[in-house]
Design an enzyme around this catalytic site. Sequence first.
Site, PDB file in Angstrom:
ATOM      1  N   ASP A   9       0.868  -1.167   0.000  1.00 47.48           N
ATOM      2  CA  ASP A   9       0.000   0.000   0.000  1.00 47.48           C
ATOM      3  C   ASP A   9       0.915   1.230   0.000  1.00 47.48           C
ATOM      4  O   ASP A   9       2.135   1.115   0.179  1.00 47.48           O
ATOM      5  CB  ASP A   9      -0.895  -0.047   1.243  1.00 47.48           C
ATOM      6  CG  ASP A   9      -1.724   1.202   1.415  1.00 47.48           C
ATOM      7  OD1 ASP A   9      -2.400   1.601   0.453  1.00 47.48           O
ATOM      8  OD2 ASP A   9      -1.676   1.792   2.505  1.00 47.48           O
ATOM      9  N   ASP A 175      -1.467  -0.860   5.970  1.00 45.67           N
ATOM     10  CA  ASP A 175      -1.745  -0.318   7.299  1.00 45.67           C
ATOM     11  C   ASP A 175      -3.219  -0.318   7.663  1.00 45.67           C
ATOM     12  O   ASP A 175      -3.577   0.043   8.781  1.00 45.67           O
ATOM     13  CB  ASP A 175      -1.254   1.131   7.364  1.00 45.67           C
ATOM     14  CG  ASP A 175      -2.067   2.039   6.440  1.00 45.67           C
ATOM     15  OD1 ASP A 175      -2.767   2.929   6.945  1.00 45.67           O
ATOM     16  OD2 ASP A 175      -2.010   1.838   5.210  1.00 45.67           O
TER      17      ASP A 175
END
Length: 227
Positions: A9, A175
């Site tokens: 990400d 996350d």
Amino acid sequence: MNKQLLIFDFDGTLIDSVPDLADATNAMLTTLGKDTYPIETIRNWIGNGSRMLVERALVGDITVPEGALTKAEADHAEQIFFEAYTKIGGSKTVAYPDVDSGLKQLHAAGYTLALVTNKPIRFVPKILESFGWQDLFSEVMGGDSLSTKKPDPAPLLHVCTQLGITPDQAIMIGDSRNDILAGQNANMDTLGLSYGYNYGQDIRELGPTEAFDHFTDLVTWIMKDNI
């Protein structure tokens, strides 16, 4: 584990872009004659792409009631947000500690790196170039690169197909719940980082394969477990 592909990400995992996103959000709200919000409030609205951020800002809450906004209202506000974010240009965006050295270490060790973010793809290349990371990633996907985005597994599976690597040879690293769920939906191992944007929820509650508080610990774990 014999993994080949590491899919990362972007916002909240490799970079902290909240200050710039908050500035662009408040610039949009000001243009529309609406109240602005402190950065810590806006931080909790980030992670589902620009459209959801804009809609949350317009209603002032993480939950957007059905019918609260017309498509025309949201389209107009999102365009203003894009213009503001383009002008800001990532001036306050920083890499998290040890990310730069960690990515280069993993790349040098022979892992294939890819980036799958829900950020609109138009903003990604400039940020990558600002950190000198443009040559580290073999595949880069934005939130609008396909018709669906994380937590849908489609972007992750598309990356695997493009690179000729099977999902069981890949790891999704992020996350937020969107990252972990996308990896799980793609039948990949997942690694969570606790310091990013996850709406106040502990990333460990989502059941990633492993979770870490520091990027350097994640790198060490990958290198150790893949010898």
